[in-house]
Design a protein around this motif. Structure first.
Motif, mmCIF file in Angstrom:
data_model
loop_
_atom_site.group_PDB
_atom_site.id
_atom_site.type_symbol
_atom_site.label_atom_id
_atom_site.label_comp_id
_atom_site.label_asym_id
_atom_site.label_seq_id
_atom_site.Cartn_x
_atom_site.Cartn_y
_atom_site.Cartn_z
ATOM 1 N N ASN A 1 4.722 -7.945 -3.430
ATOM 2 C CA ASN A 1 4.937 -8.122 -1.825
ATOM 3 C C ASN A 1 5.763 -7.259 -1.267
ATOM 4 N N ALA A 2 6.962 -6.863 -1.715
ATOM 5 C CA ALA A 2 7.956 -5.945 -1.010
ATOM 6 C C ALA A 2 7.103 -4.486 -0.835
ATOM 7 N N LEU A 3 6.550 -4.103 -1.937
ATOM 8 C CA LEU A 3 5.745 -2.837 -1.701
ATOM 9 C C LEU A 3 4.696 -2.755 -0.660
ATOM 10 N N SER A 4 4.009 -3.954 -0.644
ATOM 11 C CA SER A 4 2.994 -4.104 0.396
ATOM 12 C C SER A 4 3.315 -3.791 1.907
ATOM 13 N N ARG A 5 4.563 -4.535 2.018
ATOM 14 C CA ARG A 5 4.996 -4.534 3.333
ATOM 15 C C ARG A 5 5.710 -3.084 3.660
ATOM 16 N N LYS A 6 6.114 -2.514 2.673
ATOM 17 C CA LYS A 6 6.627 -1.126 2.974
ATOM 18 C C LYS A 6 5.527 -0.209 3.526
ATOM 19 N N ILE A 7 4.407 -0.307 2.660
ATOM 20 C CA ILE A 7 3.116 0.444 3.047
ATOM 21 C C ILE A 7 2.534 0.382 4.307
ATOM 22 N N VAL A 8 2.440 -1.060 4.577
ATOM 23 C CA VAL A 8 1.988 -1.285 6.096
ATOM 24 C C VAL A 8 2.883 -0.628 7.239
ATOM 25 N N ALA A 9 4.242 -0.810 7.032
ATOM 26 C CA ALA A 9 5.264 -0.234 7.825
ATOM 27 C C ALA A 9 5.076 1.174 7.866
ATOM 28 N N TRP A 10 4.991 1.844 6.790
ATOM 29 C CA TRP A 10 4.848 3.364 6.781
ATOM 30 C C TRP A 10 3.469 3.816 7.577
ATOM 31 N N SER A 11 2.553 3.136 7.216
ATOM 32 C CA SER A 11 1.082 3.552 7.744
ATOM 33 C C SER A 11 1.232 3.407 9.450
ATOM 34 N N ARG A 12 1.979 2.789 10.088
ATOM 35 C CA ARG A 12 2.080 2.693 11.397
ATOM 36 C C ARG A 12 2.472 4.214 11.852
ATOM 37 N N PHE A 13 3.520 4.751 11.163
ATOM 38 C CA PHE A 13 4.005 5.987 11.483
ATOM 39 C C PHE A 13 2.932 7.117 11.233
ATOM 40 N N GLN A 14 2.115 6.939 10.050
ATOM 41 C CA GLN A 14 0.971 7.781 9.575
ATOM 42 C C GLN A 14 -0.135 7.909 10.573
ATOM 43 N N GLN A 15 -0.142 6.914 11.469
ATOM 44 C CA GLN A 15 -1.390 6.921 12.506
ATOM 45 C C GLN A 15 -0.818 7.695 13.688
ATOM 46 N N LEU A 16 0.346 8.022 13.729
ATOM 47 C CA LEU A 16 1.190 8.874 14.814
ATOM 48 C C LEU A 16 0.632 10.135 14.372
ATOM 49 N N TYR A 17 0.991 10.650 13.292
ATOM 50 C CA TYR A 17 1.111 12.059 12.692
ATOM 51 C C TYR A 17 -0.128 12.507 12.187
ATOM 52 N N ILE A 18 -1.083 11.407 11.621
ATOM 53 C CA ILE A 18 -2.283 11.788 11.116
ATOM 54 C C ILE A 18 -3.098 10.802 11.424
ATOM 55 N N PRO A 19 -3.467 10.861 12.980
ATOM 56 C CA PRO A 19 -4.530 9.883 13.366
ATOM 57 C C PRO A 19 -5.797 9.696 12.619
ATOM 58 N N THR A 20 -6.404 10.778 12.136
ATOM 59 C CA THR A 20 -7.695 10.688 11.470
ATOM 60 C C THR A 20 -7.672 9.971 10.220
ATOM 61 N N THR A 21 -6.575 9.415 9.712
ATOM 62 C CA THR A 21 -6.484 8.714 8.591
ATOM 63 C C THR A 21 -7.087 7.343 8.698
ATOM 64 N N VAL A 22 -7.496 6.888 10.099
ATOM 65 C CA VAL A 22 -8.035 5.734 10.288
ATOM 66 C C VAL A 22 -9.499 5.719 9.920
ATOM 67 N N ILE A 23 -9.961 6.870 9.630
ATOM 68 C CA ILE A 23 -11.489 6.944 9.064
ATOM 69 C C ILE A 23 -11.197 6.527 7.547
ATOM 70 N N LEU A 24 -10.193 7.351 7.034
ATOM 71 C CA LEU A 24 -10.143 7.073 5.497
ATOM 72 C C LEU A 24 -9.805 5.744 5.331
ATOM 73 N N ARG A 25 -8.995 5.047 6.217
ATOM 74 C CA ARG A 25 -8.615 3.667 5.972
ATOM 75 C C ARG A 25 -9.717 2.801 5.912
ATOM 76 N N ARG A 26 -10.628 2.908 6.816
ATOM 77 C CA ARG A 26 -11.932 2.292 7.059
ATOM 78 C C ARG A 26 -12.921 2.412 5.854
ATOM 79 N N GLU A 27 -12.860 3.596 5.251
ATOM 80 C CA GLU A 27 -13.514 3.849 3.861
ATOM 81 C C GLU A 27 -13.058 2.938 2.878
#
Length: 950
Positions: free
Chosen positions: A626-652
């Protein structure tokens, strides 16, 4: 075999021996020890066995063979006369009750002493003249045949069978039913075999029968067998061995004097314990320091003066030999082991070089043995090998000053070099691995310093029996076994040295050509500079060590600092592309690497779970998920700032989860760092540059951590095998090893993740040269430095690439490239020199062996000539003395001739080696002149030449 339980063809009713004389006697007796199968009558059996009174016979009772004896038939042993010659005054022994122990059993015999004529001697002398060793000199009633004592002596040396087992095997040979057991003479047998060994030791060193100098005047260590290949002034060295020609004096310490150097190895064995039984007063040793053990009373007096000394803690790795020396001795043990000083090249025990230990490897014990072993040395170059020498040698002069201020180590003319055995070296810290290495030391050849360990493998089977003995018995037994071990080394030295010589010469060619190939690819001034540096360090170890890295490679912390400074510069120049005030690009990438590491840790914990794991364990793991999942979700928010195209990869990823009808576990959830994205979507390559720098540092640190843990595992394995006894101790050691193994696998997984990322990022960024430092890590590569392929060691360089210090800079850092190239050149040079030295040392040792045999043969002939009518009145005794001395001299002449024959191929081998080197150097020169490839390719080819040729 069944037929032998009947009479077979011997069914005649008349004895075949006396039938031709017209006598009609029934043949009912058969001898089991005579050749052939004949049944004889009683009278013929007695007549034919007057000279064989210890043969075993049996009687045919009409239905089967039953046990009988020659004594029951009236056969008697008459001492002092030839068989068949009567004695005018026979003296019957103790009511006809005498026991003789023989290799075929334990016999009760009828024995008569002689009491007539000039041959009449004391009873024990009469027994000895018939090769019967009496159990006592006062009215003996038990004796053992010389043949029995000799057989047991050799059997114990070869198989380590105990006297108890051997004696009871004789009991069963005598009667295997237990219904008629022989009289118990086991205590007497123990005394006889112990005296026998001691007397043989005195006899072989010409000390037991010298009519001028009695055995009690034997010097300490005088009965020990000396190593014929080691330098022995006055025995196998020329009279002018200390003198040098003028053209040799400049290179004396480096080139010439190591021909006459002494190599000694120090070690302790904690299996040779002795329980706290008996005492030196009740059970003294027969040889008072005459051979290998030091004289006990002087040794104990010395230890008493140092009983309160406390050893300093180790400043190197955790050497329990040092750190545990201050602990209490083993429960119920008077000796917890033995320490020894040995010949490190030929694996032979040195005189006065073995002593008991009371608490670990205390310095005071080893100091005394070291002092006694070298007290008479006049050699001017000594190499000392010891697995904890980095600690023991620190205050050695200070400790020895109180013992003997004239000792050899205080002589300014004597060169002493301390080294760590090759197998033990990986357990030391990095500084020790170069400063105390045999591989980098001039004049040692291919010596590894592990000779004592090989000797312990031979003597350890005695531990179960010697630990129950009294102090004197144990020392006498071990002295005898050490002497036999030395003798086997001496007579096997012919084949041993030629085998080593053949291997060394063939390997020398490969390593000399490898070094020559690298030198030809380098500028001449560079080679001159490096040669001067390495020679300066060899002559003065306080100078900079050329084998150590002098240009530090960046760590992850250094890379983070470099990235932070670059971001500060970008802010000042308006080039910053940070999209969040709290999370810069470098923080974003490094946080992603931390999440990846946590995913690996969670995966490891998951793999440890099994069907019957406890609820507490499952809950703990779920909370970590559970703790690791929350960390990944929090980090993914910053990932959308620096690499917006990862939205496509997340959808896949989401669509893939729906098709699988189950989401991926958290530890397998893709983070989509730049190294994972590759070319799937577009992103700012500056992020890839940041990750590349961090990944390179991560790979280096994981490799360094892997090497440290491999060293720790190597040490723990040795400690477990050497010290751990019992289920509890072995379980604790096993748990410690399991923890280290887990860290090793974590290091390997971290490196593999970093390596895969580097491979991916170099395609994006166009990086080159990284392949020289980072390679694919296979499971077979994860091994200690001493676990080389095909049993080959670091000295031959065929080790796992993990341990190779050649690390070429992927960033084009010329200083780093030059630094690592220098190290590789130094190691190639050291390996080539060690093989050349080994060939020279072996050649010199062969000559010394022959000279030693020549000296020893002359020595035996000279002492034989001193036993004349003036010193020895008895003609019989004088003839025996001279005959034995001449036989010993002839034995040395025979060994010398045999070795000369074995070594006759040496000139042909050397001629072939010289031709191979000349041919190889010509090929290298031709290739160097025609070669147009870059320098780094030439270096790589030269570095691998050794392995290819081998």
């Amino acid at each position: 075999m069944i037929n032998l339980d009947g009479r077979g063809p011997n069914t005649s009713e008349r004895c075949p021996c006396c039938a031709p004389e017209g006598l009609d006697r029934y043949p009912e007796f058969e001898c089991l020890d005579c050749w052939g199968r004949y049944l004889r009558c009683k009278e013929c059996m007695v007549a034919t066995h007057t000279a064989h009174p210890l043969h075993r016979i049996r009687r045919w009772n009409g239905e089967y063979f039953e046990r009988s004896s020659l004594k029951s038939l009236g056969v008697r042993i008459q001492l002092g006369h030839l068989p068949g010659q009567p004695c005018a005054n026979p003296q019957i022994c103790f009511n006809d009750d005498f026991i003789i122990i023989d290799g075929r059993g334990i016999h009760s015999v009828g024995l008569d002493y002689c009491g007539c004529g000039t041959l009449s001697q004391t009873r024990f002398v009469q027994l000895l003249r018939y090769r019967l060793y009496p159990a006592t000199t006062t009215n003996p009633k038990t004796a053992a045949t010389f043949r029995c004592l000799e057989s047991y002596e050799l059997l114990s040396y070869e198989s380590k069978v105990s006297s108890f087992e051997y004696y009871h095997a004789l009991v069963r040979l005598t009667d295997n039913t237990g219904t008629h057991p022989p009289k118990n003479r086991y205590p007497k047998f123990l005394l006889m075999i112990r005296q026998w060994r001691y007397l043989k030791m005195l006899k072989r060193s010409a000390r037991g029968h010298d009519p001028i100098k009695p055995a009690t005047a034997t010097n300490q260590g005088e009965c020990a067998l000396l190593c014929p290949a080691c330098p022995q002034p006055g025995k196998n060295l020329p009279s002018d061995w200390k003198e040098l020609p003028e053209n040799k004096k400049f290179v004396f310490l480096l080139v010439y004097s190591w021909h006459h150097a002494l190599f000694i190895g120090i070690d302790a064995n904690f299996r040779l314990k002795r329980k706290n039984v008996s005492s030196d007063r009740v059970d003294p040793d027969l040889g008072k320091g005459f051979a290998y053990f030091v004289e006990e009373s002087e040794y104990k007096e010395y230890l008493t003066r140092h009983q309160d000394e406390v050893e300093p803690k180790s400043t190197c790795s955790r050497h329990d030999a040092v750190n545990l020396s201050n602990s209490k001795p083993g429960q119920g043990h008077a000796a917890t082991g033995v320490g020894t000083i040995e010949c490190a090249r030929h694996n032979m025990k040195r005189p006065m070089a073995v002593g008991d230990l009371q608490r670990g490897e205390r310095y005071c014990n080893i100091d005394y043995l070291f002092w006694k072993s070298l007290i008479n040395s006049v050699l001017e170059r000594i190499y000392i090998s010891y697995d904890i020498v980095c600690q023991w040698s620190i205050n050695l002069q200070k400790r020895m000053a109180a013992l003997d201020h004239t000792f050899v180590i205080f002589n300014g003319k004597v060169f002493i070099k301390f080294l760590v055995p090759k197998f033990h070296l990986p357990a030391h810290i990095s500084k020790c691995r170069s400063s105390f290495s045999f591989n980098y030391t001039v004049g040692v050849g291919r010596t590894d310093g592990e000779a004592p360990e090989r000797g312990w493998a031979e003597i350890n089977p005695l531990a179960m029996s010697t630990k129950e003995m009294g102090p004197g018995s144990r020392r006498d037994i071990l002295d005898a076994h050490f002497g036999d071990y030395n003798w086997r080394k001496i007579i096997g030295m012919g084949s041993t040295l030629i085998r080593k010589f053949t291997v060394a010469t063939s390997d020398m060619v490969a390593h000399v050509l490898a070094h020559r190939g690298l030198e030809l690819s380098l500028p001449r001034d560079t080679v001159t500079e490096w040669t001067a540096a390495v020679v300066a360090w060899e002559m003065d170890p306080s100078k900079p060590n050329p084998f150590e890295v002098q240009v530090d490679l960046p760590t992850q912390a250094a890379v983070w600092r470099e990235l932070a400074e670059a971001e500060a510069l970008d802010l000042a120049t308006g080039k910053d592309f940070t999209l969040d005030a709290n999370v810069s690009p470098s923080v974003f990438i490094s946080s992603g690497l931390d999440l990846e590491a946590e995913q690996r840790a969670v995966k490891t914990e998951t793999n440890k779970m099994w069907l019957h794991s406890q609820d507490r364990q499952k809950t703990k793991l779920q909370l970590r998920y559970n703790a690791l999942s929350r960390k990944i979700v929090a980090w993914s928010r910053f990932q959308q700032l620096y690499i917006p195209t990862t939205v496509i990869l997340r959808r896949e990823d989401t669509e893939a989860d729906l098709r699988r009808k189950a989401p991926l576990p958290t530890y397998a959830y893709p983070l989509w760092l730049p190294s994972h994205i590759k070319t799937k979507v577009s992103f700012d390559l500056r992020l890839a540059e940041i990750e590349y720098k961090l990944r390179v540092a991560q790979a280096r640190e994981s490799l360094e951590s892997l090497r440290r843990n491999l060293q720790m595992r190597s040490y723990l394995r040795k400690f477990k095998n050497r010290f751990s006894r019992g289920q509890g101790a072995n379980t604790r050691a096993r748990n410690a090893l399991d923890g280290v193994n887990e860290r090793i696998m974590n290091n390997a997984n971290e490196y593999r993740a970093a390596f895969d990322a580097i491979v991916s990022l170099t395609t994006l960024l166009g990086k080159v040269g990284w392949e020289q430092e980072f390679k694919v890590l296979a499971d077979g590569d994860i091994r200690e430095v001493s676990e080389a392929d095909d049993g080959q060691s670091e000295g031959k360089r065929l080790v796992s690439w993990v341990w190779k210090t050649v690390q070429y800079s992927e960033m084009g850092n010329d200083d780093t490239f030059r630094d690592t190239l220098r190290i590789e050149w130094c190691k190639l040079r050291a390996r080539a020199m060690r093989f050349v030295e080994e060939v020279e040392l072996l050649s010199v040792e062969m000559m010394r062996v022959l000279q030693f045999f020549q000296w020893q043969a002359g020595w035996w002939r000279s002492i034989g000539s001193t036993w004349n009518h003036a010193t020895v009145k008895s003609d019989m005794r004088r003839e025996g003395l001279i005959g034995y001395a001449k036989r010993q001299a002839a034995m040395r002449d025979s060994l010398s001739a045999h070795f000369v024959w074995l070594w006759s191929m040496v000139p042909r081998i050397m001629a072939k080696v010289q031709g191979d080197i000349a041919e190889g150097q010509a090929d290298i020169m031709a290739k160097a002149q025609a070669e147009t490839t870059p320098l780094r390719n030439i270096v790589e080819d030269a570095g691998s030449l050794s392995g290819n040729m081998l």
